[in-house]
Each structure stands twice: as C-alpha cells, then as structure tokens.
Design a protein around this motif. Sequence first.
Motif, PDB file in Angstrom:
ATOM      1  N   ASP A   1       0.846  -1.195   0.000  1.00  0.00           N
ATOM      2  CA  ASP A   1       0.000   0.000   0.000  1.00  0.00           C
ATOM      3  C   ASP A   1       0.880   1.243   0.000  1.00  0.00           C
ATOM      4  O   ASP A   1       2.105   1.144   0.084  1.00  0.00           O
ATOM      5  CB  ASP A   1      -0.910   0.008   1.230  1.00  0.00           C
TER       6      ASP A   1
ATOM      7  N   ASP B   1     -11.368  -7.226 -10.351  1.00  0.00           N
ATOM      8  CA  ASP B   1     -10.338  -7.712  -9.431  1.00  0.00           C
ATOM      9  C   ASP B   1      -9.896  -9.118  -9.857  1.00  0.00           C
ATOM     10  O   ASP B   1      -8.695  -9.435  -9.848  1.00  0.00           O
ATOM     11  CB  ASP B   1     -10.918  -7.734  -8.013  1.00  0.00           C
TER      12      ASP B   1
ATOM     13  N   LYS C   1      -2.129 -12.351 -12.526  1.00  0.00           N
ATOM     14  CA  LYS C   1      -1.019 -12.759 -11.638  1.00  0.00           C
ATOM     15  C   LYS C   1      -0.741 -14.249 -11.807  1.00  0.00           C
ATOM     16  O   LYS C   1       0.411 -14.687 -11.820  1.00  0.00           O
ATOM     17  CB  LYS C   1      -1.362 -12.445 -10.170  1.00  0.00           C
TER      18      LYS C   1
HETATM   19  P1  FAD Z   1      -2.345  -6.098  -6.892  1.00  0.00           P
HETATM   20  O1  FAD Z   1      -2.616  -7.505  -7.212  1.00  0.00           O
HETATM   21  O2  FAD Z   1      -1.310  -5.381  -7.686  1.00  0.00           O
HETATM   22  O3  FAD Z   1      -3.730  -5.311  -6.989  1.00  0.00           O
HETATM   23  C1  FAD Z   1      -3.862  -3.996  -6.463  1.00  0.00           C
HETATM   24  C2  FAD Z   1      -5.081  -3.325  -7.074  1.00  0.00           C
HETATM   25  O4  FAD Z   1      -4.823  -3.012  -8.436  1.00  0.00           O
HETATM   26  C3  FAD Z   1      -6.334  -4.203  -7.107  1.00  0.00           C
HETATM   27  O5  FAD Z   1      -7.440  -3.346  -6.929  1.00  0.00           O
HETATM   28  C4  FAD Z   1      -6.348  -4.808  -8.487  1.00  0.00           C
HETATM   29  O6  FAD Z   1      -7.663  -5.142  -8.926  1.00  0.00           O
HETATM   30  C5  FAD Z   1      -5.745  -3.678  -9.304  1.00  0.00           C
HETATM   31  N1  FAD Z   1      -4.940  -4.110 -10.451  1.00  0.00           N
HETATM   32  C6  FAD Z   1      -4.072  -5.117 -10.517  1.00  0.00           C
HETATM   33  N2  FAD Z   1      -3.472  -5.164 -11.719  1.00  0.00           N
HETATM   34  C7  FAD Z   1      -3.964  -4.131 -12.429  1.00  0.00           C
HETATM   35  C8  FAD Z   1      -3.743  -3.613 -13.738  1.00  0.00           C
HETATM   36  N3  FAD Z   1      -2.866  -4.207 -14.564  1.00  0.00           N
HETATM   37  N4  FAD Z   1      -4.424  -2.513 -14.133  1.00  0.00           N
HETATM   38  C9  FAD Z   1      -5.326  -1.901 -13.298  1.00  0.00           C
HETATM   39  N5  FAD Z   1      -5.587  -2.357 -12.054  1.00  0.00           N
HETATM   40  C10 FAD Z   1      -4.908  -3.443 -11.626  1.00  0.00           C
HETATM   41  N6  FAD Z   1       0.957  -5.494   2.608  1.00  0.00           N
HETATM   42  C11 FAD Z   1       2.193  -5.192   3.072  1.00  0.00           C
HETATM   43  O7  FAD Z   1       2.588  -4.033   3.029  1.00  0.00           O
HETATM   44  N7  FAD Z   1       3.028  -6.156   3.581  1.00  0.00           N
HETATM   45  C12 FAD Z   1       2.674  -7.466   3.648  1.00  0.00           C
HETATM   46  O8  FAD Z   1       3.434  -8.298   4.105  1.00  0.00           O
HETATM   47  C13 FAD Z   1       1.362  -7.827   3.182  1.00  0.00           C
HETATM   48  N8  FAD Z   1       0.939  -9.109   3.205  1.00  0.00           N
HETATM   49  C14 FAD Z   1      -0.297  -9.441   2.703  1.00  0.00           C
HETATM   50  C15 FAD Z   1      -0.703 -10.787   2.686  1.00  0.00           C
HETATM   51  C16 FAD Z   1      -1.946 -11.136   2.194  1.00  0.00           C
HETATM   52  C17 FAD Z   1      -2.354 -12.595   2.171  1.00  0.00           C
HETATM   53  C18 FAD Z   1      -2.832 -10.131   1.718  1.00  0.00           C
HETATM   54  C19 FAD Z   1      -4.202 -10.506   1.214  1.00  0.00           C
HETATM   55  C20 FAD Z   1      -2.458  -8.799   1.713  1.00  0.00           C
HETATM   56  C21 FAD Z   1      -1.173  -8.434   2.201  1.00  0.00           C
HETATM   57  N9  FAD Z   1      -0.735  -7.104   2.186  1.00  0.00           N
HETATM   58  C22 FAD Z   1       0.525  -6.788   2.653  1.00  0.00           C
HETATM   59  C23 FAD Z   1      -1.610  -6.019   1.723  1.00  0.00           C
HETATM   60  C24 FAD Z   1      -1.451  -5.710   0.208  1.00  0.00           C
HETATM   61  O9  FAD Z   1      -0.163  -5.240  -0.049  1.00  0.00           O
HETATM   62  C25 FAD Z   1      -2.505  -4.675  -0.164  1.00  0.00           C
HETATM   63  O10 FAD Z   1      -3.780  -5.224  -0.059  1.00  0.00           O
HETATM   64  C26 FAD Z   1      -2.317  -3.965  -1.500  1.00  0.00           C
HETATM   65  O11 FAD Z   1      -3.220  -2.861  -1.535  1.00  0.00           O
HETATM   66  C27 FAD Z   1      -2.618  -4.816  -2.718  1.00  0.00           C
HETATM   67  O12 FAD Z   1      -1.674  -5.769  -2.936  1.00  0.00           O
HETATM   68  P2  FAD Z   1      -1.877  -6.867  -4.105  1.00  0.00           P
HETATM   69  O13 FAD Z   1      -0.647  -7.649  -4.161  1.00  0.00           O
HETATM   70  O14 FAD Z   1      -3.159  -7.576  -3.916  1.00  0.00           O
HETATM   71  O15 FAD Z   1      -1.964  -5.886  -5.369  1.00  0.00           O
END
Ligand code: FAD
Length: 317
Positions: free
Chosen positions: A126, A192, A199
């Motif tokens: 985030d 989503d 991914k």
């Molecule tokens: P993404 O998969 O990149 O998605 C983020 C947003 O962008 C989503 O709304 C998706 O729909 C959208 N999106 C994706 N690809 C595209 C694209 N090509 N074009 C337009 N939109 C797109 N946070 C931390 O800081 N540290 C941690 O250790 C941590 N661990 C976590 C573990 C788990 C199991 C979970 C569920 C979350 C964790 N998080 C952690 C929180 C996470 O980093 C946040 O929820 C963050 O906002 C989204 O990460 P993501 O990898 O799901 O992002």
Amino acid sequence: MKITEHLGSAKETLFSFEILPPLKGQSLKELLEGISPLMDFKPPFVDVTYHREEYIYKKHPNGLLEKISTKKRPGTVGICAAIMNRFHIDAVPHLLCGGFTREETENALIDLNFIGVENVLALRGDAPKSEGKFIAEAEGHGYASELVEQILRMNEGRYLHEETEIGFQTDFCVGVAGYPEKHFEAPSLKFDLKYLKEKVEKGAEYIVTQMFFDNQKYFEFVDQVRAAGISVPIIPGIKPITTLGQITMLPRTFFLDLPDPLMDELYKCKTNAEVKEVGIEWSIQQCKELVKQNVPSLHFYTMSKADTTYKIAKEIF
Ligand code: FAD
C-alpha cells in the motif's frame, strides 16, 4: 520445499500462519519463543510480512520539521533465515512492489535464494501511511503481476541487465493475494478477478486470501475464481477478533464486513477478554466448516500473538 509441494502431498488441511517482524529495537528471541508452541500443529510453512517505509517528522531546535523515512519493522529476510534454522520449516517472505526498484527486487531475490528460501508471496503493498495513494518507484513495479513476472524471469535465468544470457536460474514458487470481499481499489469483483488471473497467468502458483469472517464469502469467491478459469489452490486467511477496537478497525483497514451473527455476540461484550472469547469461538466454527470443505490450509494471521491461534488450532488439528 515449495508451498505447492506441501499442499500437493497433504492428505488433509494444513496449518500455517503469518507473523510480523518485531518493531525496530526489539529482539527476535521473544517472537521465536512466542511462536514455538504453534509448532505442535506441524506448520509446513510460516509467512513473514514485509513493512515498507513510513514517514515521521522530526522537530529541530529552530522549529523546522524534517520529514524522515524510516522502516519500523525491518528484518523480514533475517527472520526467515532464523525460522528455517530454528524450526526446520519453510519461511515465506512477503515481497512488495512498493518502495523497491526492479534492481532492489532482483538483489532481494538473490539474497533470499542464497539463504535457501524457495517461496515468496508477491504483493503490491500500500501507500506509506501518510500518503494517500500507492505510487510505484521510478524503476519499480506498479502491480503485483509485474513483480510475479520479474520473479519468473529469474526462474528462467533472465536477470535485469543480462537478458541475452542465461544466468543462474532461481526456482521460486510464487504466491499472491486474493480478496473474497474485493480489493478496495477494484471497481468490481469481476475486474479484481481479471487482475488476479493475470497474476496467475504470469506464474503465481497459489493464492492466500485476505481475512474474512463469513465463510460464505470465501466459498463464493472460490466459485467465482474457478469460473474465471483460475485453478491454483486458494488458502483461506483466518483472523480471530481479540479486542473491542478491532470491531471497527478491521472493517476500516481491510475493507471487509463482520457478519451480523458475530456482531450480535460482540455487541454484548464489555471487555477485551469477552471479545477474545467470542472471537476464538467464531474462528473455531469457521475453521471447522472450512476443514469440512477440504481447504488446502488454514492460514492464521497471528499478528505475532500465538496464544489465540493456539487455542483455535487445538480444537481443529
Ligand atoms: P495487486 O494484485 O497489484 O492489486 C492492487 C489493485 O490493483 C487491485 O485493486 C487490483 O484489482 C488492481 N490491479 C491489478 N493489476 C492491475 C492492472 N494491470 N491494471 C489496473 N488495475 C490493476 N501489505 C504489506 O505491506 N506487507 C505485507 O506483508 C502484506 N501481506 C499481505 C498478505 C496477504 C495474504 C494479503 C491478502 C495482503 C497483504 N498485504 C501486505 C496487503 C497488500 O499489499 C494490499 O492489499 C495492497 O493494496 C494490494 O496488494 P496486491 O498484491 O493484492 O496488489
């Protein structure tokens, strides 16, 4: 061993959990001793979260404020090494896009490979707490799918600046996050899931879900993920509510709903101890139902407090 191998060879639902690195200045000893009882349930792997930089303001004698970037919970890689060394189980570091250039990501992956880590959870992360919106580093990734892609390229021996040569091939198994109640920025669950699929198409081999308190939401999510053509294992994330403050904090922070039957019980609670009792019982019932449905693993968000998870796991495993 890879997470997919653990899941593939399991005859029943596994027990796994996530911990946070201690705050800077605190020792690892307490954390390791704290999670040690959880080894009774034979977790094949433990996740270690990653915490990006935050900004703090330091006041100088002349009254000026200096904005300082600091990491409050560093040490993810070191903790992974300590867990593998002490408990002889796999540690899964979380790796973020946020705060990393591609070069830094490559170097982090080289370190992880050298210490024997075989799995990573690839996440976007985030925005830092004081910033409103996630902004990728100039040379970094904007979405987790891009990070997955980079890791998979290294698995093919393709490094950033040596694309024409095959270097040492890493062999990481990559997991990613999924959101039964939708990621807060996604305009709809359909979109989503489109990006979740991206991914997986880039090479992610399993999904760990955000915490949820209504199993129906998980079951419906799994159905929709399968309907979208994604077939990798989906590990449910479990978090027992333990304090009065979490009743409002969890929905606000993680964009999820607390079901009415749970809220009806929590509403009667006057103290954290009462909340904890209700939270534990709710999680036990959740876990029992999930196990009946043969979920691959019950993955507990322990927040590094193992006692609650222990009480729940004792009723399940
Ligand atoms: P993404 O998969 O990149 O998605 C983020 C947003 O962008 C989503 O709304 C998706 O729909 C959208 N999106 C994706 N690809 C595209 C694209 N090509 N074009 C337009 N939109 C797109 N946070 C931390 O800081 N540290 C941690 O250790 C941590 N661990 C976590 C573990 C788990 C199991 C979970 C569920 C979350 C964790 N998080 C952690 C929180 C996470 O980093 C946040 O929820 C963050 O906002 C989204 O990460 P993501 O990898 O799901 O992002």
